[in-house]
Enzyme design. Structure first.
Site, mmCIF file in Angstrom:
data_model
loop_
_atom_site.group_PDB
_atom_site.id
_atom_site.type_symbol
_atom_site.label_atom_id
_atom_site.label_comp_id
_atom_site.label_asym_id
_atom_site.label_seq_id
_atom_site.Cartn_x
_atom_site.Cartn_y
_atom_site.Cartn_z
ATOM 1 N N ARG A 44 42.831 35.559 39.151
ATOM 2 C CA ARG A 44 42.781 34.967 37.813
ATOM 3 C C ARG A 44 42.249 35.996 36.825
ATOM 4 O O ARG A 44 41.587 36.966 37.203
ATOM 5 C CB ARG A 44 41.873 33.745 37.804
ATOM 6 N N LYS A 75 36.904 30.328 40.208
ATOM 7 C CA LYS A 75 37.023 28.964 39.727
ATOM 8 C C LYS A 75 36.598 28.012 40.840
ATOM 9 O O LYS A 75 36.990 28.179 41.993
ATOM 10 C CB LYS A 75 38.476 28.675 39.323
ATOM 11 N N HIS A 147 48.574 33.842 34.195
ATOM 12 C CA HIS A 147 48.705 32.999 35.386
ATOM 13 C C HIS A 147 50.055 33.194 36.089
ATOM 14 O O HIS A 147 50.223 32.766 37.231
ATOM 15 C CB HIS A 147 48.521 31.530 34.998
ATOM 16 N N ARG A 150 49.660 35.090 39.325
ATOM 17 C CA ARG A 150 49.083 34.252 40.386
ATOM 18 C C ARG A 150 50.140 33.332 40.994
ATOM 19 O O ARG A 150 50.209 33.183 42.220
ATOM 20 C CB ARG A 150 47.920 33.451 39.801
ATOM 21 N N HIS A 173 42.163 27.966 47.041
ATOM 22 C CA HIS A 173 42.301 26.574 46.640
ATOM 23 C C HIS A 173 41.436 25.661 47.509
ATOM 24 O O HIS A 173 41.196 25.945 48.685
ATOM 25 C CB HIS A 173 43.762 26.128 46.756
ATOM 26 N N TYR A 182 52.070 24.873 43.371
ATOM 27 C CA TYR A 182 52.495 26.182 42.888
ATOM 28 C C TYR A 182 53.915 26.530 43.309
ATOM 29 O O TYR A 182 54.578 27.332 42.676
ATOM 30 C CB TYR A 182 51.551 27.271 43.432
#
Length: 201
Positions: A44, A75, A147, A150, A173, A182
């Site tokens: 990220r 995150k 993004h 990613r 995740h 995704y």
């Protein structure tokens, strides 16, 4: 109902296109390294902006094989390992770091930001996102964002046979369901799946 707009996945041709354009910038080596950290590691913008030299360069001046992202940089505060094993990524990173010093990578200050802004200091997550946006716009990819790399990383892993649990781990995740989002609606991947259906004749 409003459909959430997702950053587009880059094709191989589009990635090469943005890399080629990025090389022409005055900070070309840095920008190319950033593009690889995004698309070949799935990082990220915040994670890239917080990296320090010591995260990727060993005390003897060699590039590490893996980087531990601490909970404070990710995150959801989920610690994870990323692997600096992609040859093109290592080549781009080496070119950038050698440009930073004429005395070898061991001369770099361990606490210095890995990716320095034009002013010489670290990026903020916001200024990192803005840099990616400018790079993509310059390459004619107006819809892409920080993004996109990613999402490209996750999609490429799945397309090359990685199981979704491994992809989830590499992405950091909290659940496999998050990873599935995704890749499940990527039109390029869905089209390829249909192309490869084997039917009896």
């Amino acid at each position: 109902m409003t459909v959430e707009k997702k950053a587009p996945v880059l094709s191989e041709q589009e990635f090469r296109q943005v890399v080629a354009v990025a090389r022409t910038h005055e900070q070309g080596n840095r920008n190319v390294a950033l593009l690889y950290f995004s698309a070949a590691l799935g990082l990220r913008a915040k994670e890239m902006s917080l990296l320090k030299v010591q995260d990727v360069v060993a005390p003897n001046g060699t590039i590490k094989d893996e980087v531990l992202l601490s909970r404070s940089t990710t995150k959801g505060r989920k610690q994870r390992l990323v692997y600096l094993t992609n040859k093109e990524l290592r080549k781009a990173l080496t070119s950038y770091l050698r440009e930073r010093t004429g005395n070898g990578m061991a001369a770099l200050h361990p606490e210095a930001p890995l990716f320095k802004s034009r002013k010489g200091g670290p990026f903020t997550p916001n200024t990192m996102q803005m840099l990616f946006k400018r790079m993509y716009i310059s390459a004619g990819l107006d819809q892409a964002s920080s993004h996109s790399g990613r999402r490209t990383f996750a999609t490429s892993l799945i397309e090359h046979g990685a199981d979704i649990k491994a992809v989830s781990t590499l992405m950091g995740h909290a659940s496999v369901a998050m990873t599935a989002r995704y890749v499940e609606d990527n039109p390029v991947r869905l089209r390829r799946l249909c192309e490869n259906i084997q039917l009896g004749t």
